[in-house]
Every structure is written in structure tokens, then in C-alpha cells.
Design a protein around this motif. Structure first.
Motif, short mmCIF file in Angstrom:
data_model
loop_
_atom_site.label_atom_id
_atom_site.label_comp_id
_atom_site.label_asym_id
_atom_site.label_seq_id
_atom_site.Cartn_x
_atom_site.Cartn_y
_atom_site.Cartn_z
N LEU A 1 4.32 -50.73 -1.82
CA LEU A 1 5.64 -51.22 -2.22
C LEU A 1 6.63 -51.12 -1.07
CD1 LEU A 1 5.65 -49.31 -5.59
CD2 LEU A 1 5.23 -51.75 -5.31
N GLY A 2 7.65 -51.96 -1.16
CA GLY A 2 8.68 -51.93 -0.14
C GLY A 2 10.03 -52.31 -0.71
N ILE B 1 6.26 -47.68 0.96
CA ILE B 1 5.50 -46.54 0.48
C ILE B 1 4.09 -47.00 0.15
CG2 ILE B 1 6.23 -46.88 -1.93
CD1 ILE B 1 6.43 -43.77 -2.13
N THR B 2 3.11 -46.13 0.38
CA THR B 2 1.72 -46.47 0.11
C THR B 2 1.41 -46.43 -1.38
OG1 THR B 2 1.18 -44.14 0.52
CG2 THR B 2 0.89 -45.68 2.36
N ARG B 3 0.20 -46.86 -1.72
CA ARG B 3 -0.21 -46.94 -3.12
C ARG B 3 -0.01 -45.63 -3.87
NH1 ARG B 3 -6.09 -49.59 -3.68
NH2 ARG B 3 -6.15 -47.80 -5.08
N GLY B 4 -0.45 -44.55 -3.29
CA GLY B 4 -0.37 -43.27 -3.96
C GLY B 4 0.91 -42.51 -3.68
N SER C 1 -0.60 -56.21 -3.09
CA SER C 1 -1.88 -55.68 -3.55
C SER C 1 -2.75 -55.32 -2.36
CB SER C 1 -2.60 -56.72 -4.42
OG SER C 1 -1.82 -57.04 -5.54
N THR C 2 -3.36 -54.16 -2.43
CA THR C 2 -4.20 -53.74 -1.32
C THR C 2 -5.25 -52.75 -1.80
OG1 THR C 2 -4.21 -52.60 0.83
CG2 THR C 2 -2.56 -51.89 -0.75
N ILE C 3 -6.43 -52.81 -1.17
CA ILE C 3 -7.47 -51.85 -1.50
C ILE C 3 -7.38 -50.62 -0.61
CG2 ILE C 3 -9.01 -53.66 -2.31
CD1 ILE C 3 -10.54 -53.38 0.35
N LEU C 4 -6.48 -50.67 0.36
CA LEU C 4 -6.37 -49.59 1.34
C LEU C 4 -5.29 -48.60 0.91
CD1 LEU C 4 -6.47 -51.77 4.58
CD2 LEU C 4 -8.37 -50.56 3.48
N THR C 5 -5.67 -47.37 0.69
CA THR C 5 -4.72 -46.38 0.20
C THR C 5 -3.67 -46.04 1.24
OG1 THR C 5 -6.19 -44.60 0.90
CG2 THR C 5 -6.38 -45.35 -1.37
N ALA C 6 -3.98 -46.24 2.51
CA ALA C 6 -3.03 -45.91 3.57
C ALA C 6 -2.22 -47.10 4.04
CB ALA C 6 -3.77 -45.31 4.76
#
Length: 128
Positions: free
Chosen positions: A35-36, A52-55, A101-106
Motif C-alpha cells: 500500500l501507498g 508499506i509492505t503487505r505485512g 497486488s504482489t506475491i512478494l512480502t518485501a
């Protein structure tokens, strides 16, 4: 994609604080999204504010807001926040939240073109 709705904007005096919220539809999609926050000031191009990253483990800020703004998220509430302290007149802008959307947690990005969902924006006005 997620649908995003911002709230919390308003008028504040310089030196004051405001907190923005952005609620997303779809919990699963939201938790898979980095998110941004971006902003568009009069006469300027839309610019990056924070991400901010996914987690939520990593964040990034523009130099102009670092130390004053804080981005956070609550995946249980499908919500991303932007706490803005020590506001300045130059922070006056329409603030937008965005999701990618992203599969990358970082994964974290400052590029607007990386984001595929945008809110409608909320006005923040800082008086001197």
C-alpha cells in the motif's frame, strides 16, 4: 484489485495533526497488497508520500514527510492509516491511498505506475 475509500481529511493549523484512513474492500485481496499514500498539491504533480509492505514490516517515506508522518495498516480491518504530525502549509494537498497486488512480502514501491487500485482522495488543508 481492491476498492479504496479514504477519510479523515480536513482543515488544520500549521503544527497540528491529522489522521487519514483508507478502507479497502476484500480482505484477502487487501492482505496480498502493498500500500501507498500519494498526494496532489495545486500546481504540482502527484507525488509519493509513504508506502508499506503487505505485512506491515517495512515502510518507506519521502524526505519531505520523514519523521512527521507514519504509515500503518491493520489487515484485520482492511485499513491503511497515515498519521500526520507537525503539519506544514506545504502539506496541503489531496491525499490518495493506493494498492498494488504482489506475491512478494518485501515489495514496496514509490512508483505510481506500480499501483493498480486508487482511492478517490481526501483533501488536507494546512493553514499558516
Amino acid at each position: 484489485q481492491v476498492q479504496l475509500v479514504e477519510s479523515g481529511g480536513g482543515l488544520v493549523q500549521a503544527g497540528g495533526s491529522l489522521g487519514l484512513s483508507c478502507v479497502a474492500s476484500g480482505r484477502a485481496a487487501f492482505s496480498r497488497s502493498a500500500l501507498g499514500w500519494f498526494r496532489l498539491a495545486p500546481g504540482k504533480e502527484r507525488e509519493f508520500v509513504a508506502a508499506i509492505t503487505r505485512g506491515g514490516s517495512s515502510t518507506d517515506y519521502s524526505d519531505s514527510v520523514k519523521g512527521r508522518f507514519t504509515i500503518s495498516r491493520d489487515n484485520n480491518k482492511n485499513t491503511v492509516y497515515l498519521q500526520m504530525n507537525s503539519l506544514k502549509p506545504e502539506d496541503t494537498a489531496v491525499y490518495y491511498c493506493a494498492a498494488r497486488s504482489t506475491i512478494l512480502t518485501a515489495s514496496i514501491s514509490r512508483r505510481q505506475s506500480d499501483y493498480n487500485s486508487w482511492g478517490q482522495g481526501t483533501q488536507v488543508t494546512v493553514s499558516s
